[in-house]
Structures are given as C-alpha cells and as structure tokens.
Scaffold this active site. Structure first.
Site, PDB file in Angstrom:
ATOM      1  N   CYS B 408     -17.267 -13.214  -4.281  1.00 14.79           N
ATOM      2  CA  CYS B 408     -17.398 -13.621  -5.679  1.00 14.79           C
ATOM      3  C   CYS B 408     -18.259 -12.664  -6.494  1.00 14.79           C
ATOM      4  CB  CYS B 408     -17.929 -15.037  -5.764  1.00 14.79           C
ATOM      5  SG  CYS B 408     -19.519 -15.249  -4.975  1.00 14.79           S
ATOM      6  N   HIS B 452     -22.422 -19.023  -5.287  1.00 18.79           N
ATOM      7  CA  HIS B 452     -21.288 -18.502  -6.035  1.00 18.79           C
ATOM      8  C   HIS B 452     -21.821 -17.744  -7.253  1.00 18.79           C
ATOM      9  CE1 HIS B 452     -17.110 -18.232  -6.970  1.00 18.79           C
ATOM     10  NE2 HIS B 452     -17.188 -18.950  -8.089  1.00 18.79           N
ATOM     11  N   ASP B 468     -14.187 -17.819 -14.343  1.00 17.49           N
ATOM     12  CA  ASP B 468     -14.483 -17.573 -12.931  1.00 17.49           C
ATOM     13  C   ASP B 468     -13.400 -16.670 -12.355  1.00 17.49           C
ATOM     14  OD1 ASP B 468     -15.199 -17.505 -10.321  1.00 17.49           O
ATOM     15  OD2 ASP B 468     -15.279 -19.683 -10.044  1.00 17.49           O
TER      16      ASP B 468
END
Lengths: 305, 663
Positions: B408, B452, B468
């Site tokens: 991520c 994250h 995202d």
C-alpha cells in the site's frame, strides 16, 4: 448378672411369687447403696420380701415394728445404769444391724420416724451426746401402708426423699395367686433360704455398679428428664439433685444387673417409677398418685436425645 | 510450631525452594545468562546441602559472590538500580539468602522476598496468564509458610496446599474491596516510563517503501473497538492515523508541529459511536474512523483530523468516539497548506512527473485525471505484494515503470506524487484499514498487520476526498482484509485458512484478554470516579476513598470473622445420630415407628418382632449404635459399620403390605 445376684433373685422369687421385677428393683436399690421403701396395703408380702432379701444377702437383720407409742430410744438404744460397774452402759437398739426392716414406718410418730431417718442419712446415731457409727453396709427397708389408712403419720416429703426407691408390690396375678394358695405358707419358706453372698461380696458388687459406663448421651437424657420435671407445670416441684443422683446410681445398678457395661435409656426408664414415684407430686390434686403413672407420663413426654 | 531460631527441616527447605523457583522462573527470559546460571547453581547448592544435611557456606564466600554479582550487573546494565538491573540483583540476593537460611527467621525473610518477587513480574507483563501464574505462585509460597507451623511431622503437602487455598479464598473479598476502592493513580502503575515500551512495532510518523509492509509480520494488537450498534462494512473502516505532508523523493514525513483544527466539515448521514481501547505504542496519536466527530479527553484534533493525546501512550487507554463515515470537507484550506500539498522535491522521480503532465493534458478535468491514474493501476499489470523488489534512488519512478509490484505504501506514494506533479494537492494518510470482527465478544480487533496507507486529494468543488489506490489494484484488501489480498505464497503471522475451532479459540482468548484489559487493567482513576458517582459519591477525593475503603474492609473483615467463628462453633451433625435417624426413618416406612422416648434396645426388640426378616440387620445396627452412643469401647470403625449397615438396610426391598397381609 453375677451368679450370686441371680441366686438371690431366684430364691426370693420362690418366696414372693410373680414379682421378679419388684425383687430386682429392690436389689438394684441396695446395690446403689440406697434405702428402700415398700408401700402397699397389708398382706401383699412386704415384710416377707424384706426378710427374704436380708437372709439371702447374708446381712445381719433386725426388724422394728413401728407403732404409735414407739420412742426413739426404742430404736437407737438406751444407756442403763449398771450397779456393778457403777456407771451407765449403752445398750444398742435394734438399729445397730446391717439391715433394718422398719415395718409400717408411718404408724410411728414423726419424732420416732426422724430418729430413724437421721440414722439412714448419716450412717451413725447420736444419743446422750455420744456418736456411734452404724455397721457397714447399712440398709433400711421400710414398709408402709398407704397413707390414707387410719392411724398413720405420713412421712414428710423431705424424709421420703431419703429413700432411693419406693416400690409397690401389688396384687399377685392369677397364676401366682393359685400357686400361693396351693403351696405352703410363705413364711414357712423363709427359714429354708440360705445366704448367697457375704457382706464383702455385696461391697464388691456395689463397687462394680460405680464402674458401669455412663455416656454423655445418657446424661443428656437424664438431664432432659430432670429438666422436664422442673419445668413442667404438672408437678408441684421438680426433681432434686439428690433425686438425679439417685436416678443415675439406680440406673447403673439396673444396667449391671442386666449384665451390661453401659447404661441405656431403658435402664433409666426401668427404675424411674421407683425413684421418682415418691418424689413428684401432681399439681392437679397435690396427691401422690401411683408412682408408675407419674413415671410413665414423664417418660412419654421426654424424647431420648 | 517452630520458634524463630529453630533449625529448618529439609522438607521445609524443599518446599520453599519450589516456591522460589516458581516466582523466579518468569524472569529467566529477561535475565543475563550468567545470572540464570548462578541462580540455578545457588538453588541446587542449597537443595544439596539440605538433602545431605551439610553445613552452609561461610560468610566470606557469600560476600565474594555478592561483590562479583554487583560488578557483573554493572557491566551488563551500566547501572545497579533500575528495573532490569534491580530485579537481577534481587534474584541473586534471593539465591544467596537461601545459602544463609538456617533458621525459621531466615525462612520467613525468604517468604516475604518471594512475595515481593511476585510483584516484580507484573512490571513486565500484566496479562491474564501472568496473573494466574502469580496467583499459583502466591499459593505455593503460602503453603510453604504454613509448613513452618509443623516441626518434623507434617500433615502432607496437599493438606498444606488446601489450607493455603482456604486462606487465599478468605482473602478474596478483601482483595476485591482493595481493588475497587484503593485510590487509583493516573498513569501506569506497573510500567516504568524509561524502558517500558521499547521495541514496540507500529506506525511511525514517516513512510518509506517497506515501512508499512514490515508491519504485516506483526500480529500484535493495535487497538480494539466496541461499536454501539452494527459494525460498518470493512471497506468503510479507515482508521485515521498520522497524516504525511512532506516528501523528499523517498520518504514521506508528517509536519513536526501539527496545526490544531481550524475548520469544520459537513457531516452527511448519522454519526456512529464506538469505544476504542488502544494498546500502548509510545506515540501520541489516537485512532478514529474517518472522520472523527469529537475529541477524546486530554487530547487535541489537528487541522488534518489527526487525534493527538497530550502525552505519549505508555499505557493502555480507552476512549469513547463518534465518527461520520460520509462527509464533505470543502472548507477552503489555507494557502500554505495547499502549497505544502503540492510540493515535490525538484529533480526526483522525473519520469513520473512527465507521465503526470502527459496524462493531465489528455484529461478533461481533475476528476477525470484521478480516474485515469487509477485505471492505469488497475489495467497495467500492477501487483500487490508484501515482498516487492528493492527500490533505490527514484523509488516512484522505479516502481511505476519497472517493478510494478508493491504494497500500500508504494501505491499511495506513487499516487500522491502523480497527483502533485499534475497540480492536484495530495497528502498521505496512514493508519489501519479493516480489522477482525471477534464474534465471541462482538468487537473489532485491529492488528499491526492491518496497517495501511491511502491518499487524500483536494478538489476545488469537493474539498479533501479520500482515494485509496491500493483498492484499485487489490479490491480484496479493503473488502476482506490483508490476509486474503496478498498472494498465498507470502508469509503471514495470522493463519489464513485456520480451522474454525482454532479461530474460535483465538477469538475467545482475545475476548477474554479484552475483558481483562477493560475491567482490571483499565480500571483507571476516571473509571473509579465514574463508579463512585454511580454509588452516589459525586466528588470522590482520595480521603473519602480511603475512608470508604477502610469502612468496607472493616465490614468485610467482620463478616468473614463472624462466619469463621461461627464455623468453629457449629457442631457438625453427629454421623452416629444421623445414621440412626436414617435407620429409624427406614423402619418407619416399613411400618415400625420408633416412639421418641423409646430406647434403642427396646426399639430393636420391637422392630425385630415386627419385621423378623430384617432381624439380623436390625440387631447389628442397634448394637453398634448402642456401643457408639452409650458405650465406652466404641472403635472409630464402628461409625463406618453403622453407616454401611444402615445403607444396606435401606437397599433392602420393602415387603409389599398387600403380600404381607396375605401371608
């Protein structure tokens, strides 16, 4: 029960027919070192029982017939001036014997009665300032007629208390009566009785009575009985500590005669009529009803803990 | 009982050694190796001399060992006092005291030292397991102390343990009173600030390639959340942590001095309420769902909606929160903020900048541009993995154009760079995403592995919105968690396909640990005051608390004393009477009722006559009972005989009244 006691019961039972329970009670009373009062109407064998007991127990025996003109000195003895010696010499009365049969004790005056009763309690007599011990063992078996009969001086409560037991002989049952009627005169049998024990044996048996075990549970029961007699409103007053000691000792003697090493509630129940019958008075009519009835009521009302 | 100067029996020493070993054992993993070895040697030495009844070593030898130990500790830790060095010293001293222990007085000192050593274990761990283990240790120590009451003949260790257990159980009410009412102090009671939370992994205020993916190896719990109502869907669970603004070409960092909240956002929909319990992580930030609607006590909210506590979180804390899952944050940001959100170090990642300019030109709007970038991630063979190839000078360039594999942080970083290069203000938000729902306790567990990073961009009409990029590459990451998103071949701390029962056991255990944390460890001054308010004491000072505690402790002690005294006096029902009563009751059912004033012998005769078939049994029972109750020669075994016989009789069949009548 030892052979000797067995013999006594058997021999006396031959004279007084069908009254084994009473005989055993009387022996238990003596084993517990207590004096015995036999109360019943004339002619049921009170005197015969006492006489038979004296003979078979091997005791030196004196009989005093109580009458209204009997004086204390007639019992205790008197000092008589002896001209030869130039002094008074004491002539012991009939009380100086191991077993006294005080016949019809309630015919004598209270003064005379009390002379006897003092001797019973103290095991000694005091006359003219001198105290003389009585022989050991020393028993009194007194008989009396029911006090409602004419010409009697009822024993006061305090003096009744001195007797460990009071027993009633009662009428013989039909079988015993028939045997009595068919057989020879009971009095004639008395000379045929033989002593079954020595005074030393009696003393040993009395010691054995003390050895009989009394468990706490039994004392609980005994105390429950006594407590009930004191708290119940049925009685004028409860049982005295002397009465409770009497119960215990008599129960021990009874247990020993039953060949047991420990006292059971049943023993207490067996001797209860004899021990409390003359000590409890019903509040209802302030009379001594039959001792057995009083005892039965007491037994019924008190649970065995 | 032994008097203070009496010599100890080897058995006393043995049981004391057992207790000492038990309390010292958990420290072994933290002790330097030489201390452990020395400690074991001392204990073995003492056991040996107790067993063979040897003389204890001379004083000068012990003094020598003490001096050596002090030196060793100073060399190992650089100091004598302090948590670790102090406990090491304490354990060695305990071992040396063993070698000095000859009389009861010494042994009692050992007992008290052992009790103290129990406390030191809580400096390191306050988990349920530690508490249970230490309770057992206290039990064993107490049992050893009880053993001193006996000289040589002892009633057996099990009996001592039972007595010790009874004593501890009697202490429980007092313990509860002290726990609930003893005035609490703010802050960690056990944790020592200087080195209590060293080595805890977690989020940091900077992000470089690999910094988040390393966290995936940690199954440590970051925080737990209990929702007031339904737990939202996983793709809505963005737990906001540090917001990173500054990029140096490789690393993203958070501003050193965050600005406090100066604007408001427009909530859409209703707020959801929940309670967060954060494990200590030595940083100031608190976590909340995007976007937080309020500020927990003793904390502030920054302008980019981070929650910062006043002090570092060195202890587990718990706070109530509420958040709006949908919102519109379109207040105009300050110019310096926009400038900061557009800054890119010149000369770094040039190919990315060129790509951004090219794509922006071909896009009709900023919105369109965002879609184009996400579509690129989605379509051009980018992969999601925890073990990407290493990146060097221009990590974004290398990632976008050659390796195309990342976690991520790679996607967030590349996306933010592309946005900034095209003139769209962007910032990186780190935190946690998702979490595991504990079906046993009905709460959400968020672990370090759930860490994250995502991006927020500012669009003129819409304000700050969340994008995202990882979700574009691996939708499973936000839909069902990291475990299902990364390839099967890669290592994970949490078993992926674990058995349902294993999963259930893990959840139950975590739920238990959570309750322990909430109820016991989380019993803070705040919650104590709250409890006091509930029982009607509004402003509880420590004075009133102490008063209340003394009164309660007094009452508890009185009640306990009364109970124990009463138990001393209550005579247990006599087994003999009880057995005989059962016997009588049984005969009554058979039709022979004992009158209450009927003696046992008379009753026996009557019963035998009434139920002749049971006569032998009735005779035996009555005779044994008479012997037990009225006799002088009863044996203890008679009680058992009586009980057995009565039970046997109760087992005998009842004669049917009808048949008996017929007979």
């Amino acid at each position: 029960m030892s052979q000797q006691l067995d013999n006594i019961v058997r021999q006396v039972g031959e004279v007084i027919l069908g009254k084994e329970h009473q005989i055993r009670l009387a022996i238990a009373c003596m084993l517990a070192r207590g004096h015995l009062l036999i109360e019943d109407i004339p002619g049921v064998g009170k005197t015969t029982l006492a006489h038979a007991l004296a003979v078979t127990l091997g005791l030196q025996f004196q009989r005093i017939q109580f009458t209204s003109d009997l004086l204390p000195a007639d019992i205790l003895g008197v000092s008589i001036y002896e001209r030869d010696a130039g002094s008074f010499r004491f002539h012991p009365g009939p009380i100086f014997a191991q077993l006294i049969l005080a016949d019809e004790i309630n015919r004598a005056t209270p003064k005379t009665q009390s002379a006897l009763l003092e001797a019973m309690e103290e095991h000694q007599v005091t006359t003219e300032g001198e105290t003389r011990p009585l022989p050991e063992p020393f028993f009194v078996i007194a008989t009396q007629n029911p006090s409602h009969q004419i010409g009697t001086f009822p024993l006061p409560e305090s003096q009744l208390d001195r007797f460990l037991m009071r027993i009633e002989i009662g009428y013989p049952d039909a079988g015993a009566e028939r045997a009595l009627l068919q057989g020879i005169d009971r009095r004639d049998l008395l000379p045929t009785l033989t002593p079954c024990m020595q005074p030393a044996d009696l003393a040993m048996q009395q010691r054995n009575v003390r050895e009989v075990h009394v468990a706490p549970a039994l004392l609980d029961y005994l105390q429950a009985l006594i407590d009930h007699s004191r708290k119940s409103t049925d009685y004028v007053h409860g049982l005295s500590p002397r009465a409770s000691l009497a119960l215990l000792n008599a129960a021990r003697a009874w247990a020993m005669m039953d060949d047991r090493k420990q006292v059971l509630p049943e023993d207490v129940q067996a001797i209860l009529p004899g021990v409390v019958g003359h000590r409890l008075f019903m509040a209802r009519d302030n009379t001594r009803i039959n001792g057995a009835d009083i005892a039965r009521q007491l037994i019924e009302e008190v649970a065995i803990p | 009982m032994l008097t203070p100067t009496d010599k100890l029996h080897p058995r006393h020493v043995g049981r004391l050694l057992l207790a000492v070993v038990m309390v010292a054992a958990p420290h072994v993993e933290r002790l330097p190796w030489w201390t452990t070895t020395l400690g074991i040697m001392l204990i073995v030495w003492r056991a040996h001399s107790a067993h063979f009844d040897l003389e204890l070593p001379r004083k000068w030898l012990l003094v020598l060992i003490v001096v050596g130990t002090m030196g060793g500790i100073y060399i190992t830790y650089g100091r004598i006092l302090g948590r670790d060095s102090g406990i090491t010293l304490l354990i060695i001293m305990l071992g040396l005291k063993l070698l000095e222990m000859a009389t009861l007085r010494d042994a009692m000192i050992m007992i008290f030292l052992s009790y103290f050593l129990v406390i030191t274990n809580f400096l390191y761990s306050q988990s349920i397991l530690t508490a249970i283990y230490m309770l057992c240790a206290v039990w064993v120590i107490t049992a050893a102390m009880i053993g001193f009451q006996y000289r040589v003949r002892q009633p057996g260790y099990l009996s001592q343990l039972r007595t010790a257990g009874e004593i501890l159980l009697q202490a429980v009410p007092l313990m509860v009173v002290l726990f609930v009412l003893f005035p609490r102090v703010q802050g960690p009671l056990w944790g020592m600030p200087q080195d209590a939370n060293a080595g805890i992994t977690g989020l940091s205020d900077e992000m470089s390639p690999g910094s988040v993916s390393q966290l995936i190896l940690s199954d440590a719990i970051a925080f737990r959340v209990a929702f007031e109502s339904q737990i939202p869907n996983s793709n809505q669970l963005y737990w906001r942590g540090p917001v990173l603004w500054d990029f140096d070409g490789v690393r993203w960092t958070a501003p050193r001095l965050p600005a406090p909240l100066q604007h408001e956002y427009l909530p859409l929909g209703v707020s959801i309420n929940y309670t967060v319990t954060v494990e200590p992580h030595s940083r100031r930030w608190l976590f909340a769902l995007d976007l937080p609607a309020r500020t927990p006590p003793r904390s502030i909210m920054t302008n980019d909606f981070q929650l910062l506590a006043q002090a570092e979180l060195n202890t587990r804390i718990r706070y109530d929160m509420s958040s709006y899952l949908s919102y519109r944050d379109n207040a105009a940001p300050a110019r310096y903020e926009l400038r900061r959100a557009l800054a890119l170090p010149s000369g770094t990642n040039p190919r990315s900048a060129a790509l951004a300019a090219q794509m922006m030109r071909s896009s009709s709007s900023e919105r369109d541009y965002v879609s184009t970038v996400l579509a690129m991630f989605r379509s051009q063979n980018y992969s999601y993995t925890t073990t990407p190839p290493p990146l060097y000078e221009n990590p974004v360039d290398e990632f976008l154009f050659s390796t195309r594999a990342g976690f991520c942080e790679h996607y967030a970083s590349a996306f933010a760079v592309l946005m900034r290069a095209a003139g769209v203000p962007a910032r990186i938000v780190t935190g946690y995403q998702g979490g595991e729902i504990n079906t046993v306790g009905n709460y959400l567990t968020v672990r370090q592995a759930d860490a994250h990073a995502w991006v927020e961009i500012w669009l003129k009409d819409e304000g700050w919105i969340r994008v995202d990029p990882t979700a574009a590459v691996s939708p499973a990451r936000v839909e069902s968690g990291v475990a299902s998103a990364i390839p099967e071949s890669e290592a994970l701390p949490i078993l992926r396909g674990d058995h349902p029962w294993l999963r259930n056991a893990r959840m139950t255990w975590d739920s238990l640990a959570n309750s322990w944390n909430q109820m016991v460890l989380g019993y803070t001054p705040d919650r104590q005051r709250q409890l006091m308010r509930q029982i009607g004491i509004d402003d509880a000072t420590w004075r009133s608390m102490v008063m209340l505690m003394l009164i309660a402790a007094g009452i508890v002690t009185l009640v306990l004393t009364a109970y124990l005294l009463r138990r001393l006096h209550v005579t247990r029902p006599d087994p003999v009477i009880a057995a005989y009563a059962r016997f009588c009751a049984n005969l009554e059912r058979r039709g022979v009722e004992r009158h209450r004033s009927e003696g046992p012998d008379a009753f026996c005769r009557r019963a035998c006559a009434a139920v002749p078939e049971l006569a032998p049994s009735i005779n035996t029972i009555s005779n044994v009972y008479i012997r037990l109750r009225y006799g002088s020669d009863a044996q203890p075994a008679d009680v058992l005989t009586l009980q057995r016989e009565v039970n046997l009789l109760r087992g005998r069949k009842y004669a049917r009244p009808a048949r008996r009548a017929a007979a």
